[in-house]
Structure formats: structure tokens, C-alpha cells
Design an enzyme around this catalytic site. Structure first.
Site, PDB file in Angstrom:
ATOM      1  N   LYS A  83       0.853  -1.188   0.000  1.00  0.00           N
ATOM      2  CA  LYS A  83       0.000   0.000   0.000  1.00  0.00           C
ATOM      3  C   LYS A  83       0.890   1.240   0.000  1.00  0.00           C
ATOM      4  CE  LYS A  83      -4.372   0.715   2.412  1.00  0.00           C
ATOM      5  NZ  LYS A  83      -4.968   0.616   3.749  1.00  0.00           N
TER       6      LYS A  83
HETATM    7  C1  E4P Z   1      -8.387   1.488   3.716  1.00  0.00           C
HETATM    8  O1  E4P Z   1      -7.572   0.745   3.255  1.00  0.00           O
HETATM    9  C2  E4P Z   1      -8.235   2.166   5.010  1.00  0.00           C
HETATM   10  O2  E4P Z   1      -7.528   1.288   5.868  1.00  0.00           O
HETATM   11  C3  E4P Z   1      -9.539   2.439   5.716  1.00  0.00           C
HETATM   12  O3  E4P Z   1     -10.646   2.051   4.944  1.00  0.00           O
HETATM   13  C4  E4P Z   1      -9.632   3.791   6.312  1.00  0.00           C
HETATM   14  O4  E4P Z   1     -10.875   3.929   6.956  1.00  0.00           O
HETATM   15  P1  E4P Z   1     -11.192   5.080   8.002  1.00  0.00           P
HETATM   16  O5  E4P Z   1     -11.405   6.352   7.242  1.00  0.00           O
HETATM   17  O6  E4P Z   1     -12.453   4.638   8.686  1.00  0.00           O
HETATM   18  O7  E4P Z   1     -10.020   5.158   8.924  1.00  0.00           O
END
Ligand code: E4P
Length: 217
Positions: A83
Site C-alpha cells: 500500500k
Molecule cells: C483502507 O484501506 C483504510 O484502511 C480504511 O478504509 C480507512 O478507513 P477510516 O477512514 O475509517 O479510517
């Protein structure tokens, strides 16, 4: 549409995997902090439980360091998706890592133009954050729809991974729009089954069944 579990909690992943609900997992530095575990150890354990893509996030800001971190994370298991953030350096790292043959998830996407860049850089996944856009009174679902249109217009193969899903409506709307994947916390995935009429209907059926005096087993 595939379901990814947005968590680094092993117990939660196991519970959902038993129901066949985990096509993959997404983690981020905040979720690693919440787990209280070492990133390499917990990611290895997740990869042993889930055969689909498991996103593990780099934390450097410079492309060459992101590439080194991404390659190290990818050594954990064959189903790691590295990522990287949606910055110029992140896109550069994406291009190199995908050329290496690795899966790359370009995260923190908040605009259609950013999603276009992620696709051009060869991303396997792009992660537009629905909930965080809604938090600032913008329309997260509109972004998912715009990216779907743009990717379909040009045949981009990057998968739309609808992220930051906070409600069951985010999930159904992502499915209607045609997102390839949605990632959500296990608590939200579990809520998908809830319907007041299901509960009410079951209660009525069981009441009547009792009156028949019959047994199946
Ligand atoms: C995606 O890969 C992120 O880890 C996640 O969906 C972020 O979500 P949040 O905005 O609830 O922290």
C-alpha cells in the site's frame, strides 16, 4: 464485489473468514497501532489465514524508501499488496513495484484525477476513502461513481477498492455503482445481515411453529 476486512485484529478476521466473507484484508499504520502487534508478525499471521490480497502499508515519504519498504513487506507472503500513498513519490513507487510483479494498492485517494493517475501508474487497486469525504460534507459515493465511469471509459484494469466504508449503505451503494472491492471494519460487515423484518418474521414463524406441537428433529 469482493469483501475485504479493514482490520489487523486476528480474532475478527477468523470470525468473518469462517463465514466465507473475507476475500482479502486491508491494514494501515493506525490499524497496526490498534492491534498492538509488530507489523511483520501480524501481517504474516493474517496472510496465513487469508488467501486473497492483504494490504500492508509503507510509511516512508520518498519513492526509493517506499520501494525498499514495499519489497520487504512483499517478502512476508505471496499475497501481499503493497500500500502506497497517492503522492508523486507513491505513484513512482507504484510503477516500480508493479513492474517487479507485485500487487500495489494506492491509498488515500480523494479525487477522480488522483484515481486516474493511480491507474496510469499501473496500480492493482485504488482506494478512494468514502467516509472521510462524507466527514467533510463531500460525497464519497459520487467519487466511486466518477472513478467507475472514468475507468470504464478507457478500459483501465485497476480495481476500485471502496475504502473508509462506515455504513451498510456505503457497501450497497458501492455494489450498485460497480466497485470491484469494498473494505470495511468487521463490525460494519456484520451489520449487513440485519433487518427488522427478518427478526420480526422469524419471531412470528417460531411462535406459530410452537403451536403446531411438532418437531423436525
Ligand atoms: C483502507 O484501506 C483504510 O484502511 C480504511 O478504509 C480507512 O478507513 P477510516 O477512514 O475509517 O479510517
Amino acid at each position: 464485489m469482493k469483501f475485504f476486512a479493514d482490520t489487523a485484529e486476528i480474532g475478527e478476521i477468523v470470525g468473518l473468514a469462517e463465514l466465507g466473507l473475507v476475500d482479502g484484508v486491508t491494514t494501515n499504520p493506525s490499524l497496526i497501532l490498534k492491534s498492538g502487534r509488530d507489523i511483520i508478525e501480524v501481517t504474516r499471521e493474517i496472510c496465513s489465514l487469508v488467501s486473497g490480497p492483504v494490504s500492508a502499508e509503507v510509511v516512508s515519504l520518498k519513492a526509493d524508501e517506499m520501494i525498499a519498504e514495499g519489497r520487504k513487506l512483499a517478502e512476508i507472503a505471496g499475497n501481499i499488496a503493497v500500500k502506497v500513498p497517492l503522492t508523486w513519490d507513491g505513484l513512482k513507487a507504484c510503477k516500480t513495484l508493479t513492474t517487479d510483479g507485485l500487487m500495489v494498492n494506492v491509498t488515500l485517494c480523494f479525487s477522480a484525477n488522483q484515481a486516474l493517475l493511480a491507474a496510469k501508474a499501473g496500480a492493482t487497486f485504488v482506494s478512494p476513502f468514502i467516509g472521510r469525504l462524507d466527514d467533510i460534507n463531500l460525497d464519497g459515493m459520487e467519487l466511486i461513481a466518477d472513478i467507475r465511469t472514468i475507468y470504464d471509459n478507457y478500459g483501465f484494469e485497476t480495481q476500485i477498492l471502496a475504502a473508509s466504508a462506515r455504513t451498510v449503505n456505503h457497501i450497497s451503494q458501492s455494489a450498485l455503482i460497480g466497485a470491484d472491492v469494498v473494505t470495511a471494519p468487521p463490525s460494519v460487515l456484520r451489520k449487513l445481515v440485519d433487518h427488522v423484518l427478518t427478526d420480526k418474521g422469524l419471531e412470528g414463524f417460531l411462535k406459530d411453529w410452537k403451536k403446531t406441537g411438532q418437531k423436525i428433529l
